[in-house]
Motif scaffolding. Structure first.
Motif, PDB file in Angstrom:
ATOM      1  N   LYS A   1       0.835  -1.197   0.000  1.00 41.83           N
ATOM      2  CA  LYS A   1       0.000   0.000   0.000  1.00 41.83           C
ATOM      3  C   LYS A   1       0.877   1.257   0.000  1.00 41.83           C
ATOM      4  O   LYS A   1       0.630   2.206  -0.748  1.00 41.83           O
ATOM      5  CB  LYS A   1      -0.921  -0.007   1.230  1.00 41.83           C
ATOM      6  N   ALA A   2       1.943   1.271   0.833  1.00 38.03           N
ATOM      7  CA  ALA A   2       2.853   2.421   0.878  1.00 38.03           C
ATOM      8  C   ALA A   2       3.586   2.597  -0.441  1.00 38.03           C
ATOM      9  O   ALA A   2       3.775   3.715  -0.925  1.00 38.03           O
ATOM     10  CB  ALA A   2       3.851   2.253   2.023  1.00 38.03           C
ATOM     11  N   THR A   3       3.987   1.481  -1.061  1.00 33.47           N
ATOM     12  CA  THR A   3       4.672   1.548  -2.355  1.00 33.47           C
ATOM     13  C   THR A   3       3.746   2.102  -3.426  1.00 33.47           C
ATOM     14  O   THR A   3       4.151   2.936  -4.246  1.00 33.47           O
ATOM     15  CB  THR A   3       5.183   0.149  -2.754  1.00 33.47           C
ATOM     16  N   THR A   4       2.495   1.671  -3.417  1.00 36.54           N
ATOM     17  CA  THR A   4       1.524   2.175  -4.395  1.00 36.54           C
ATOM     18  C   THR A   4       1.317   3.676  -4.221  1.00 36.54           C
ATOM     19  O   THR A   4       1.272   4.420  -5.202  1.00 36.54           O
ATOM     20  CB  THR A   4       0.184   1.427  -4.235  1.00 36.54           C
ATOM     21  N   LYS A   5       1.219   4.140  -2.959  1.00 35.54           N
ATOM     22  CA  LYS A   5       1.044   5.572  -2.697  1.00 35.54           C
ATOM     23  C   LYS A   5       2.273   6.354  -3.156  1.00 35.54           C
ATOM     24  O   LYS A   5       2.154   7.422  -3.752  1.00 35.54           O
ATOM     25  CB  LYS A   5       0.796   5.792  -1.199  1.00 35.54           C
ATOM     26  N   LEU A   6       3.468   5.806  -2.887  1.00 31.65           N
ATOM     27  CA  LEU A   6       4.708   6.471  -3.292  1.00 31.65           C
ATOM     28  C   LEU A   6       4.800   6.590  -4.806  1.00 31.65           C
ATOM     29  O   LEU A   6       5.157   7.648  -5.341  1.00 31.65           O
ATOM     30  CB  LEU A   6       5.916   5.704  -2.744  1.00 31.65           C
ATOM     31  N   VAL A   7       4.460   5.523  -5.518  1.00 38.21           N
ATOM     32  CA  VAL A   7       4.498   5.558  -6.991  1.00 38.21           C
ATOM     33  C   VAL A   7       3.491   6.566  -7.517  1.00 38.21           C
ATOM     34  O   VAL A   7       3.776   7.317  -8.461  1.00 38.21           O
ATOM     35  CB  VAL A   7       4.258   4.139  -7.564  1.00 38.21           C
ATOM     36  N   ALA A   8       2.325   6.644  -6.911  1.00 32.62           N
ATOM     37  CA  ALA A   8       1.324   7.611  -7.351  1.00 32.62           C
ATOM     38  C   ALA A   8       1.808   9.040  -7.124  1.00 32.62           C
ATOM     39  O   ALA A   8       1.632   9.916  -7.986  1.00 32.62           O
ATOM     40  CB  ALA A   8       0.008   7.365  -6.611  1.00 32.62           C
ATOM     41  N   ASP A   9       2.444   9.283  -5.959  1.00 33.40           N
ATOM     42  CA  ASP A   9       2.972  10.626  -5.678  1.00 33.40           C
ATOM     43  C   ASP A   9       4.087  11.001  -6.650  1.00 33.40           C
ATOM     44  O   ASP A   9       4.142  12.130  -7.147  1.00 33.40           O
ATOM     45  CB  ASP A   9       3.491  10.704  -4.236  1.00 33.40           C
ATOM     46  N   VAL A  10       4.978  10.062  -6.919  1.00 31.40           N
ATOM     47  CA  VAL A  10       6.072  10.325  -7.870  1.00 31.40           C
ATOM     48  C   VAL A  10       5.507  10.617  -9.248  1.00 31.40           C
ATOM     49  O   VAL A  10       5.954  11.533  -9.947  1.00 31.40           O
ATOM     50  CB  VAL A  10       7.072   9.144  -7.896  1.00 31.40           C
ATOM     51  N   THR A  11       4.505   9.882  -9.652  1.00 33.61           N
ATOM     52  CA  THR A  11       3.887  10.112 -10.960  1.00 33.61           C
ATOM     53  C   THR A  11       3.237  11.489 -11.009  1.00 33.61           C
ATOM     54  O   THR A  11       3.369  12.215 -12.002  1.00 33.61           O
ATOM     55  CB  THR A  11       2.830   9.016 -11.255  1.00 33.61           C
ATOM     56  N   ASP A  12       2.551  11.866  -9.913  1.00 38.89           N
ATOM     57  CA  ASP A  12       1.910  13.180  -9.877  1.00 38.89           C
ATOM     58  C   ASP A  12       2.931  14.312  -9.974  1.00 38.89           C
ATOM     59  O   ASP A  12       2.659  15.359 -10.557  1.00 38.89           O
ATOM     60  CB  ASP A  12       1.094  13.335  -8.587  1.00 38.89           C
ATOM     61  N   GLN A  13       4.128  14.115  -9.391  1.00 34.60           N
ATOM     62  CA  GLN A  13       5.146  15.156  -9.445  1.00 34.60           C
ATOM     63  C   GLN A  13       5.971  15.088 -10.733  1.00 34.60           C
ATOM     64  O   GLN A  13       6.451  16.109 -11.217  1.00 34.60           O
ATOM     65  CB  GLN A  13       6.078  15.038  -8.241  1.00 34.60           C
ATOM     66  N   ALA A  14       6.132  13.911 -11.295  1.00 35.15           N
ATOM     67  CA  ALA A  14       6.981  13.752 -12.482  1.00 35.15           C
ATOM     68  C   ALA A  14       6.317  14.300 -13.732  1.00 35.15           C
ATOM     69  O   ALA A  14       6.999  14.838 -14.606  1.00 35.15           O
ATOM     70  CB  ALA A  14       7.343  12.288 -12.680  1.00 35.15           C
ATOM     71  N   VAL A  15       5.018  14.178 -13.838  1.00 31.53           N
ATOM     72  CA  VAL A  15       4.329  14.637 -15.049  1.00 31.53           C
ATOM     73  C   VAL A  15       4.507  16.147 -15.241  1.00 31.53           C
ATOM     74  O   VAL A  15       4.881  16.588 -16.336  1.00 31.53           O
ATOM     75  CB  VAL A  15       2.842  14.213 -15.018  1.00 31.53           C
ATOM     76  N   PRO A  16       4.278  16.987 -14.212  1.00 32.66           N
ATOM     77  CA  PRO A  16       4.534  18.418 -14.425  1.00 32.66           C
ATOM     78  C   PRO A  16       6.010  18.722 -14.695  1.00 32.66           C
ATOM     79  O   PRO A  16       6.326  19.620 -15.485  1.00 32.66           O
ATOM     80  CB  PRO A  16       4.082  19.075 -13.112  1.00 32.66           C
ATOM     81  N   LEU A  17       6.926  17.983 -14.030  1.00 36.27           N
ATOM     82  CA  LEU A  17       8.347  18.210 -14.281  1.00 36.27           C
ATOM     83  C   LEU A  17       8.712  17.894 -15.724  1.00 36.27           C
ATOM     84  O   LEU A  17       9.489  18.626 -16.355  1.00 36.27           O
ATOM     85  CB  LEU A  17       9.198  17.370 -13.332  1.00 36.27           C
ATOM     86  N   LEU A  18       8.162  16.829 -16.248  1.00 33.97           N
ATOM     87  CA  LEU A  18       8.435  16.485 -17.649  1.00 33.97           C
ATOM     88  C   LEU A  18       7.849  17.532 -18.592  1.00 33.97           C
ATOM     89  O   LEU A  18       8.455  17.869 -19.613  1.00 33.97           O
ATOM     90  CB  LEU A  18       7.885  15.098 -17.972  1.00 33.97           C
TER      91      LEU A  18
END
Length: 151
Positions: A34-51
């Motif tokens: 569950k923590a890994t899934t939340k972490l991946v979702a947060d990284v994805t949310d931050q990576a898309v604007p950075l890209l």
């Protein structure tokens, strides 16, 4: 109680401990997932604007490089024009200027010969107070050292 009943109870207790241990491990594994899934979702949310920002920056850099390329080609054209102008001026005025300079040199030499015929004055010498140099107007020349006489 017989030996068979005791063995059955021991096996049942062993299985109960094993099932409890596996249940704890599975609960912990579920928490980690569950923590890994939340972490991946947060990284994805931050990576898309950075890209998206990186893509915008790359486009801007490409535009700036196009401008610099245009400026460099303009500078190269100005340099070639200045070189052509310089060679034109040199070929147009170079020959006559050399002739005028040679004529001026000849005139100076001719006028210089008339002043060379006149006797020249010897340079003025001044002796300074106790100094070991002779002063000739315009420069200082060391004088020969005198040896002290014993006596």
């Amino acid at each position: 109680m017989s030996g068979g009943e005791v063995a059955g109870i021991l096996v049942a207790v062993f299985w109960a401990i094993l099932v409890s241990f596996l249940a704890v491990v599975l609960v912990r594994l579920a928490q980690v997932l569950k923590a890994t899934t939340k972490l991946v979702a947060d990284v994805t949310d931050q990576a898309v604007p950075l890209l998206a920002d990186a893509s915008t920056t790359v486009r801007s850099a490409r535009t700036q490089l196009d401008r610099v390329d245009a400026i460099a080609s303009d500078v190269q054209e100005v340099t070639s024009n200045a070189s052509a102008l310089s060679s034109t001026v040199a070929s147009t005025f170079g020959g006559p200027l050399v002739k005028v300079a040679a004529f001026g040199y000849g005139v100076r030499k001719a006028l210089g010969k008339s002043t060379e015929d006149a006797p020249q004055k010897a340079p003025r010498r001044q002796r300074s107070n106790g100094a070991s140099h002779t002063v000739i107007v315009g420069r200082t020349v060391p004088t020969p050292r005198r040896r002290k006489q014993k006596g």
